[in-house]
Scaffold this motif. Sequence first.
Motif, PDB file in Angstrom:
ATOM      1  N   GLY A  86       0.722  -1.043   0.067  1.00  0.00           N
ATOM      2  CA  GLY A  86       0.019   0.054  -0.040  1.00  0.00           C
ATOM      3  C   GLY A  86       0.658   1.204  -0.090  1.00  0.00           C
ATOM      4  N   LEU A  87       0.249   2.500   0.128  1.00  0.00           N
ATOM      5  CA  LEU A  87       0.894   3.816   0.059  1.00  0.00           C
ATOM      6  C   LEU A  87       1.479   3.883   1.457  1.00  0.00           C
ATOM      7  N   PRO A  88       2.850   4.669   1.308  1.00  0.00           N
ATOM      8  CA  PRO A  88       3.577   4.942   0.383  1.00  0.00           C
ATOM      9  C   PRO A  88       4.717   3.711   0.244  1.00  0.00           C
ATOM     10  N   ASN A  89       4.551   2.608   0.867  1.00  0.00           N
ATOM     11  CA  ASN A  89       5.315   1.576   0.439  1.00  0.00           C
ATOM     12  C   ASN A  89       5.584   0.967  -0.697  1.00  0.00           C
ATOM     13  N   ASN A  90       4.555   1.443  -1.692  1.00  0.00           N
ATOM     14  CA  ASN A  90       4.676   0.798  -3.084  1.00  0.00           C
ATOM     15  C   ASN A  90       5.905   1.615  -3.691  1.00  0.00           C
ATOM     16  N   LEU A  91       6.181   2.756  -3.191  1.00  0.00           N
ATOM     17  CA  LEU A  91       7.402   3.461  -3.850  1.00  0.00           C
ATOM     18  C   LEU A  91       8.554   2.836  -3.759  1.00  0.00           C
ATOM     19  N   LEU A  92       8.635   2.059  -2.641  1.00  0.00           N
ATOM     20  CA  LEU A  92      10.141   1.310  -2.492  1.00  0.00           C
ATOM     21  C   LEU A  92      10.318   0.048  -3.468  1.00  0.00           C
ATOM     22  N   LEU A  93       9.096  -0.366  -3.995  1.00  0.00           N
ATOM     23  CA  LEU A  93       9.245  -1.466  -5.006  1.00  0.00           C
ATOM     24  C   LEU A  93       9.866  -1.384  -6.131  1.00  0.00           C
ATOM     25  N   ASN A  94      10.143   0.303  -6.489  1.00  0.00           N
ATOM     26  CA  ASN A  94      11.055   0.478  -7.643  1.00  0.00           C
ATOM     27  C   ASN A  94      12.519   0.266  -7.449  1.00  0.00           C
ATOM     28  N   ILE A  95      12.628  -0.017  -6.376  1.00  0.00           N
ATOM     29  CA  ILE A  95      14.398  -0.043  -5.956  1.00  0.00           C
ATOM     30  C   ILE A  95      14.875  -1.530  -6.553  1.00  0.00           C
ATOM     31  N   PRO A  96      14.254  -2.667  -6.533  1.00  0.00           N
ATOM     32  CA  PRO A  96      14.752  -3.893  -7.001  1.00  0.00           C
ATOM     33  C   PRO A  96      15.168  -3.697  -8.770  1.00  0.00           C
ATOM     34  N   PRO A  97      14.291  -3.211  -9.151  1.00  0.00           N
ATOM     35  CA  PRO A  97      14.534  -3.435 -10.903  1.00  0.00           C
ATOM     36  C   PRO A  97      15.898  -2.199 -11.062  1.00  0.00           C
ATOM     37  N   ALA A  98      15.778  -1.084 -10.309  1.00  0.00           N
ATOM     38  CA  ALA A  98      17.021  -0.413 -10.653  1.00  0.00           C
ATOM     39  C   ALA A  98      18.093  -1.009 -10.271  1.00  0.00           C
ATOM     40  N   ALA A  99      18.303  -1.846  -9.124  1.00  0.00           N
ATOM     41  CA  ALA A  99      19.508  -2.398  -8.807  1.00  0.00           C
ATOM     42  C   ALA A  99      19.791  -3.318  -9.663  1.00  0.00           C
ATOM     43  N   ALA A 100      18.863  -4.281 -10.334  1.00  0.00           N
ATOM     44  CA  ALA A 100      19.045  -4.978 -11.257  1.00  0.00           C
ATOM     45  C   ALA A 100      20.018  -4.730 -12.551  1.00  0.00           C
ATOM     46  N   GLY A 101      19.429  -3.360 -12.732  1.00  0.00           N
ATOM     47  CA  GLY A 101      20.359  -2.494 -13.897  1.00  0.00           C
ATOM     48  C   GLY A 101      21.487  -2.228 -13.555  1.00  0.00           C
ATOM     49  N   ILE A 102      21.942  -1.736 -12.458  1.00  0.00           N
ATOM     50  CA  ILE A 102      23.206  -1.468 -12.004  1.00  0.00           C
ATOM     51  C   ILE A 102      23.966  -2.731 -12.110  1.00  0.00           C
ATOM     52  N   PHE A 103      23.410  -3.932 -11.681  1.00  0.00           N
ATOM     53  CA  PHE A 103      24.163  -5.244 -11.681  1.00  0.00           C
ATOM     54  C   PHE A 103      24.573  -5.412 -13.133  1.00  0.00           C
ATOM     55  N   CYS A 106       9.238  -6.737 -14.667  1.00  0.00           N
ATOM     56  CA  CYS A 106       9.864  -5.399 -14.351  1.00  0.00           C
ATOM     57  C   CYS A 106      11.183  -5.415 -14.060  1.00  0.00           C
ATOM     58  N   VAL A 107      11.523  -6.317 -13.185  1.00  0.00           N
ATOM     59  CA  VAL A 107      13.194  -6.448 -12.973  1.00  0.00           C
ATOM     60  C   VAL A 107      13.966  -6.751 -13.996  1.00  0.00           C
ATOM     61  N   LEU A 108      13.697  -7.461 -15.148  1.00  0.00           N
ATOM     62  CA  LEU A 108      14.430  -8.002 -16.139  1.00  0.00           C
ATOM     63  C   LEU A 108      14.716  -7.119 -17.075  1.00  0.00           C
ATOM     64  N   SER A 109      13.290  -6.211 -17.298  1.00  0.00           N
ATOM     65  CA  SER A 109      13.442  -5.071 -18.193  1.00  0.00           C
ATOM     66  C   SER A 109      14.417  -4.121 -17.894  1.00  0.00           C
ATOM     67  N   GLN A 110      14.667  -4.033 -16.766  1.00  0.00           N
ATOM     68  CA  GLN A 110      15.808  -2.722 -16.347  1.00  0.00           C
ATOM     69  C   GLN A 110      16.943  -3.597 -16.251  1.00  0.00           C
ATOM     70  N   PHE A 111      17.290  -4.601 -16.041  1.00  0.00           N
ATOM     71  CA  PHE A 111      18.508  -5.525 -16.148  1.00  0.00           C
ATOM     72  C   PHE A 111      19.042  -5.431 -17.671  1.00  0.00           C
ATOM     73  N   PHE A 112      18.250  -5.622 -18.507  1.00  0.00           N
ATOM     74  CA  PHE A 112      18.545  -5.343 -20.011  1.00  0.00           C
ATOM     75  C   PHE A 112      18.462  -3.896 -20.536  1.00  0.00           C
ATOM     76  N   SER A 113      17.382  -3.273 -20.304  1.00  0.00           N
ATOM     77  CA  SER A 113      17.315  -1.954 -20.922  1.00  0.00           C
ATOM     78  C   SER A 113      18.240  -0.830 -20.400  1.00  0.00           C
ATOM     79  N   ASN A 114      18.479  -0.935 -19.066  1.00  0.00           N
ATOM     80  CA  ASN A 114      19.500   0.032 -18.695  1.00  0.00           C
ATOM     81  C   ASN A 114      20.665  -0.144 -18.785  1.00  0.00           C
ATOM     82  N   SER A 115      20.886  -1.497 -19.199  1.00  0.00           N
ATOM     83  CA  SER A 115      22.545  -1.784 -19.362  1.00  0.00           C
ATOM     84  C   SER A 115      23.094  -1.636 -20.935  1.00  0.00           C
ATOM     85  N   TYR A 116      22.062  -1.377 -21.526  1.00  0.00           N
ATOM     86  CA  TYR A 116      22.373  -1.097 -23.008  1.00  0.00           C
ATOM     87  C   TYR A 116      23.421  -0.073 -23.233  1.00  0.00           C
ATOM     88  N   TYR A 117      23.160   1.150 -22.467  1.00  0.00           N
ATOM     89  CA  TYR A 117      23.931   2.435 -22.963  1.00  0.00           C
ATOM     90  C   TYR A 117      25.416   2.383 -22.689  1.00  0.00           C
TER      91      TYR A 117
END
Length: 521
Positions: A329-346, A393-404
Amino acid sequence: MSSLFRTKKDAASSSSGTIDGKADDSTARATDPEARQAFLATFSADEEKAVLRKVDRRFLVLIGLMFMVKNTCFSNVSVVKTMQVGEPSNILTELHMSADHYNWAATIQGIPYIIFELPSNLVLKYMTPHAWESRIFLTWGIATTCCGAVKTAGQLLACRFLVGMFEAGMFPGVITTLSYWYRTDEIGRPMLWYFWIANLSTIIGSLICYGASFMDGMRGLSGWRWAFILEGIATILFAGAIWYILPDFPKSPRSRSWLTPREQQFLEARLPPNAPATDDPSWDTKEAWVAFKSPTVWGFLLDQTFMNLASYSLTWYLPTVITNLGFAGLPNNLLLNIPPAAAGIFAMCICTLLTSRALVARPLLCITIVLGTMICFILFFTLNTRGGLYTACVLSQFFSNSYYVPYWSWRTATMSGATGAAFAIGLQSSIAQLGAVVGPQIFQSKWAYNRYRNSFMIGFCFVAAALVSNLWTWWLTRDIERRVVEVRRGALRARNEGKAYTGERDIDVLGDERIRDSKWW
């Protein structure tokens, strides 16, 4: 001319040279490739590492933070929409906007990118990077702060247009500046820092909105207003850091405070013949025209444009997808954006390891990432379970964020001269910003009936087009890429032997001996 490696005309007019106006007795004033190699051979591997560490300390963290602030500014518009959802203080409720209307808050910010990215990059050398980039951050920070004071939807859209106008040129400016300091076979390292720190923007932005959600009602201001105000103030303050820290060019007066004349000469001499140099003029019509006519420039332009169209649309809608999954629920839903971003960094770290050791050709790595991104879009319009969609969601950031990371390392191999590099990157970045304009419009409310499967199918088509354009660009640059791998492995061998790489078989994209001779000696 203060460069050790001068044109033949310079050599004929003088038998001696200077570095930064001072005589340099450490090397001979020769005018042939052997002189350059002899000069570079005077540096050991440890000396080379020490000089590059100085450069890294000036650039790596700073440019990463610069891009992080930029991405936070752009992506947080989508996160702000999910603050206080269903409550009177939600931004859509306060400004009487529909979800489709709100999409224009991102689209209108992308329009001035298309208009102003190229002109901004063309004045970068004349204005100098530290002055121009600090101006960019100062003015867009002011415009972002003003977003927290808007009363109507029209005022919000006007402020977002100003944000885009003032922000235009920041990204291509950094890429162009790095080409004065790093070789194309090693630029993957600064690109890693640039993008992995920038990828923290999703985490930082989500935390800013999370914190601002608890400020809802403070001093009569809604939480989303506080989010814009906090971002804007931080950007304004950061402009001061850029003014004092960001370097200009290897032989610029500002560089004398932290580099010796010999080190300044070394940094420029070690670059490939096509790289821009401090002494290049601020404008050269011939270089701009050559860049404009180059099929390679347009190939890279299409690569970035198609990937931007897909990634911007996904980045824009991803917070909504995650919120609608209902895991928190709110506002904890905002924290679920973090794992996809971490996957992109990895994923970025993996890409940098592969490219820095010349284990995988950069075009092949880019194409592999594009294929992975295509699979993610397929998952979005085929899966129905909450767990499956969050995995997508996690995989999409793993791939698309690492492209550049490999892409920009690949891209810099074909830039030539100060004007040519600035024009090519500015033109490419301008047109590629169609992604920021069109991407958010892909998710229209009329397609909500089937969970936006139509939108994800459109994104898939963009990625498929990126696959085709990447294959074409690889064909255009196949010879250069083979040489890049050879040179990178040669540089690693030289370092293992305790020597600096002298560039005896360097990357030369010019292909014209006369042009090469006039550029270096």
